[in-house]
Scaffold this motif. Structure first.
Motif, short mmCIF file in Angstrom:
data_model
loop_
_atom_site.label_atom_id
_atom_site.label_comp_id
_atom_site.label_asym_id
_atom_site.label_seq_id
_atom_site.Cartn_x
_atom_site.Cartn_y
_atom_site.Cartn_z
N TRP A 1 0.85 -1.19 0.00
CA TRP A 1 0.00 0.00 0.00
C TRP A 1 0.89 1.24 0.00
O TRP A 1 1.63 1.47 0.96
CB TRP A 1 -0.89 0.05 1.24
N SER B 1 0.71 8.23 1.93
CA SER B 1 0.88 9.66 1.75
C SER B 1 0.69 10.34 3.10
O SER B 1 0.07 9.79 4.01
CB SER B 1 -0.11 10.22 0.72
N PRO C 1 2.80 11.06 -2.99
CA PRO C 1 2.66 9.74 -2.34
C PRO C 1 3.97 8.98 -2.42
O PRO C 1 4.75 9.12 -3.37
CB PRO C 1 1.57 9.06 -3.18
N THR D 1 -2.01 8.20 5.36
CA THR D 1 -3.03 7.44 4.65
C THR D 1 -2.35 6.42 3.75
O THR D 1 -1.42 6.76 3.03
CB THR D 1 -3.92 8.36 3.80
N TYR E 1 -3.05 3.53 0.72
CA TYR E 1 -4.04 3.24 -0.33
C TYR E 1 -3.86 1.82 -0.85
O TYR E 1 -2.75 1.36 -1.09
CB TYR E 1 -3.89 4.23 -1.49
N ALA F 1 -4.58 -0.37 -4.02
CA ALA F 1 -4.90 -0.22 -5.44
C ALA F 1 -5.43 -1.51 -6.07
O ALA F 1 -5.66 -1.55 -7.27
CB ALA F 1 -3.65 0.24 -6.20
N ARG G 1 -9.06 1.31 -8.17
CA ARG G 1 -9.41 2.70 -7.88
C ARG G 1 -8.75 3.07 -6.55
O ARG G 1 -8.28 2.21 -5.82
CB ARG G 1 -10.91 2.91 -7.82
N GLN G 2 -8.74 4.33 -6.26
CA GLN G 2 -8.10 4.79 -5.02
C GLN G 2 -8.98 4.43 -3.83
O GLN G 2 -10.07 4.98 -3.66
CB GLN G 2 -7.89 6.30 -5.07
N THR G 3 -8.53 3.49 -3.04
CA THR G 3 -9.29 3.02 -1.89
C THR G 3 -8.41 3.15 -0.65
O THR G 3 -7.30 2.62 -0.61
CB THR G 3 -9.69 1.55 -2.08
N THR G 4 -8.91 3.84 0.36
CA THR G 4 -8.15 4.01 1.60
C THR G 4 -8.20 2.71 2.39
O THR G 4 -9.27 2.23 2.75
CB THR G 4 -8.72 5.16 2.42
#
Length: 140
Positions: A31, A34, A54, A83, A85, A87, A91-94
């Motif tokens: 992951w 950022s 990031p 944060t 992410y 991928a 899509r951008q998913t936290t």
């Protein structure tokens, strides 16, 4: 009162060793992370200022911790969060988000109630920090 924001919001504030352990976990899961900061932590303010770019392709948390320390030095009275992410969904998913710094004094929020039609009531938040100008909200 402390702002409750992110994955570990009801735990005591993390030490740098705790932050390093969470960063290592994020990196082991591939992951990218950022670092973001703000002086307006309203619950609906999800778009914070990004510190740098990031951080991709890291194996150890040392690079992330150095960037966190640089952000802390630049913004000692702001909220700073990390944060991560995921991928894999395309899509951008936290996957993980938590505070790594909060200002020394958190003034909190006021709950405003407004009467509306048919005896209904509407509620809204007012952060006391917004009574000051940006950049001076947590100056003490």
């Amino acid at each position: 009162m402390q702002l409750r924001h992110g994955t570990f919001s009801y735990l005591p504030d993390f030490s740098d060793a705790d932050i390093a352990a969470q960063v290592r976990y994020a990196l082991l899961n591939n992951w990218p992370v950022s670092i973001e900061y703000t002086d307006d932590p309203h619950p609906r303010n999800v778009y914070w200022e990004m510190w740098g770019l990031p951080l991709f392709d890291l194996d150890e948390p040392d690079g992330v911790l150095a960037e966190i320390d640089a952000c802390r030095a630049t913004f000692p009275r702001h909220y700073i969060r990390l944060t991560a992410y995921d991928a894999t969904y395309g899509r951008q998913t936290t996957a993980l988000s938590f505070l790594v710094q909060r200002p020394p004094d958190e003034p909190g929020f006021r709950l405003d109630r407004t009467d509306a039609a048919d005896r209904s009531q509407r509620y809204g938040y007012h952060p006391y920090a917004l009574d000051r100008r940006p950049g001076e909200r947590y100056s003490g």
